[in-house]
Design a protein around this motif. Structure first.
Motif, PDB file in Angstrom:
ATOM      1  N   LYS A  66      -4.852   6.720   5.891  1.00  0.00           N
ATOM      2  CA  LYS A  66      -4.442   7.121   4.537  1.00  0.00           C
ATOM      3  C   LYS A  66      -5.522   7.909   3.811  1.00  0.00           C
ATOM      4  O   LYS A  66      -5.260   8.464   2.741  1.00  0.00           O
ATOM      5  CB  LYS A  66      -4.075   5.890   3.696  1.00  0.00           C
ATOM      6  CG  LYS A  66      -2.965   5.053   4.254  1.00  0.00           C
ATOM      7  CD  LYS A  66      -1.647   5.717   4.035  1.00  0.00           C
ATOM      8  CE  LYS A  66      -0.518   4.847   4.597  1.00  0.00           C
ATOM      9  NZ  LYS A  66       0.665   5.629   4.852  1.00  0.00           N
ATOM     10  N   ILE A  73      -8.098   7.037   2.020  1.00  0.00           N
ATOM     11  CA  ILE A  73      -8.101   6.523   0.651  1.00  0.00           C
ATOM     12  C   ILE A  73      -9.456   6.795  -0.003  1.00  0.00           C
ATOM     13  O   ILE A  73     -10.494   6.361   0.487  1.00  0.00           O
ATOM     14  CB  ILE A  73      -7.763   5.019   0.648  1.00  0.00           C
ATOM     15  CG1 ILE A  73      -6.318   4.839   1.136  1.00  0.00           C
ATOM     16  CG2 ILE A  73      -7.962   4.413  -0.727  1.00  0.00           C
ATOM     17  CD1 ILE A  73      -5.894   3.412   1.351  1.00  0.00           C
ATOM     18  N   VAL A  93       0.851  -1.194   0.000  1.00  0.00           N
ATOM     19  CA  VAL A  93       0.000   0.000   0.000  1.00  0.00           C
ATOM     20  C   VAL A  93       0.885   1.242   0.000  1.00  0.00           C
ATOM     21  O   VAL A  93       0.655   2.190  -0.770  1.00  0.00           O
ATOM     22  CB  VAL A  93      -0.960   0.004   1.226  1.00  0.00           C
ATOM     23  CG1 VAL A  93      -1.624   1.375   1.397  1.00  0.00           C
ATOM     24  CG2 VAL A  93      -2.005  -1.101   1.103  1.00  0.00           C
ATOM     25  N   LEU A 113       1.011   4.191  -2.880  1.00  0.00           N
ATOM     26  CA  LEU A 113       0.612   5.552  -2.546  1.00  0.00           C
ATOM     27  C   LEU A 113       1.780   6.541  -2.504  1.00  0.00           C
ATOM     28  O   LEU A 113       1.559   7.756  -2.425  1.00  0.00           O
ATOM     29  CB  LEU A 113      -0.128   5.568  -1.199  1.00  0.00           C
ATOM     30  CG  LEU A 113      -1.497   4.899  -1.189  1.00  0.00           C
ATOM     31  CD1 LEU A 113      -2.086   4.926   0.217  1.00  0.00           C
ATOM     32  CD2 LEU A 113      -2.445   5.546  -2.196  1.00  0.00           C
ATOM     33  N   LYS A 137      -7.194   7.464  -5.124  1.00  0.00           N
ATOM     34  CA  LYS A 137      -6.105   6.659  -4.566  1.00  0.00           C
ATOM     35  C   LYS A 137      -6.306   5.178  -4.859  1.00  0.00           C
ATOM     36  O   LYS A 137      -5.342   4.454  -5.102  1.00  0.00           O
ATOM     37  CB  LYS A 137      -5.973   6.897  -3.059  1.00  0.00           C
ATOM     38  CG  LYS A 137      -5.415   8.267  -2.717  1.00  0.00           C
ATOM     39  CD  LYS A 137      -5.301   8.449  -1.218  1.00  0.00           C
ATOM     40  CE  LYS A 137      -4.774   9.841  -0.876  1.00  0.00           C
ATOM     41  NZ  LYS A 137      -4.721  10.043   0.582  1.00  0.00           N
ATOM     42  N   LEU A 138      -7.546   4.706  -4.841  1.00  0.00           N
ATOM     43  CA  LEU A 138      -7.812   3.296  -5.148  1.00  0.00           C
ATOM     44  C   LEU A 138      -7.396   2.930  -6.570  1.00  0.00           C
ATOM     45  O   LEU A 138      -7.071   1.782  -6.855  1.00  0.00           O
ATOM     46  CB  LEU A 138      -9.295   2.962  -4.943  1.00  0.00           C
ATOM     47  CG  LEU A 138      -9.772   2.832  -3.511  1.00  0.00           C
ATOM     48  CD1 LEU A 138     -11.298   2.686  -3.466  1.00  0.00           C
ATOM     49  CD2 LEU A 138      -9.098   1.673  -2.797  1.00  0.00           C
TER      50      LEU A 138
END
Length: 174
Positions: free
Chosen positions: A111, A113, A61, A65, A117-118
């Motif tokens: 985060k 998300i 992750v 990111l 971001k995904l």
């Protein structure tokens, strides 16, 4: 079902409790038996889940990111090569898994998300381009896969004992 982070976190946060409920009161015979050669026991499966918490999910992750140009994900070590888990009781492993999972889900939540971001990508050493969404869906499904595997390993221990009812027990047909 379309992935949402909250739905995945529901499973990810529940897994330690499911494993503790399923395994914490079992005798060593249940915990250390497997399905045969080159298969894992419930004890080994929990150790594998710990390795994932340490070296797989959140590190990947973080890479996806990050602002780094290189988005290559590290290969996943499926099991502690030093076998240090063998000296740990199931209680110790379950506690370690619970602590690591709590840290990782807290970090994941922090985060913030969103859909953008995904959709960020990383480069998997075997599959090539993967998205953060795919990684999180895989993490969630990986948990469910190993919960089912543990149930199957446990059921397999009585495969010869159930007699004619085996035909009705789909867990024994794999």
């Amino acid at each position: 079902m379309k992935l949402t982070l909250n739905k995945s976190i529901e499973i990810l946060t529940t897994t330690p409790f499911v494993l503790e409920t399923l395994l914490s009161q079992l005798s060593t015979e249940w915990l250390y038996n497997n399905e045969g050669e080159n298969t894992w026991s419930p004890h080994e499966i929990v150790a594998h889940l710990i390795e994932g918490e340490k070296t797989n999910w959140m590190p990947r992750v973080e890479i996806i990111l990050s602002n780094n140009q290189d988005k290559t994900l590290e290969s996943f070590i499926r099991m502690d090569e030093n076998k240090s888990y063998k000296e740990k009781s199931i209680t110790m492993l379950l506690n370690e898994f619970n602590e690591l999972r709590n840290q990782n889900t807290s970090n994941l939540k922090a985060k913030n998300i969103d859909q953008i971001k995904l959709n960020k990508i990383g480069i998997h050493p075997v599959f090539g381009v993967v998205t953060l969404s795919e990684l999180i869906a895989t993490w969630t499904t990986h948990d469910l896969n190993h919960i089912a595997q543990i149930a199957r390993v446990l059921a397999k221990q009585y495969e010869d004992e159930v007699g004619p009812w085996k035909q009705y027990l789909s867990i024994l047909k794999k």
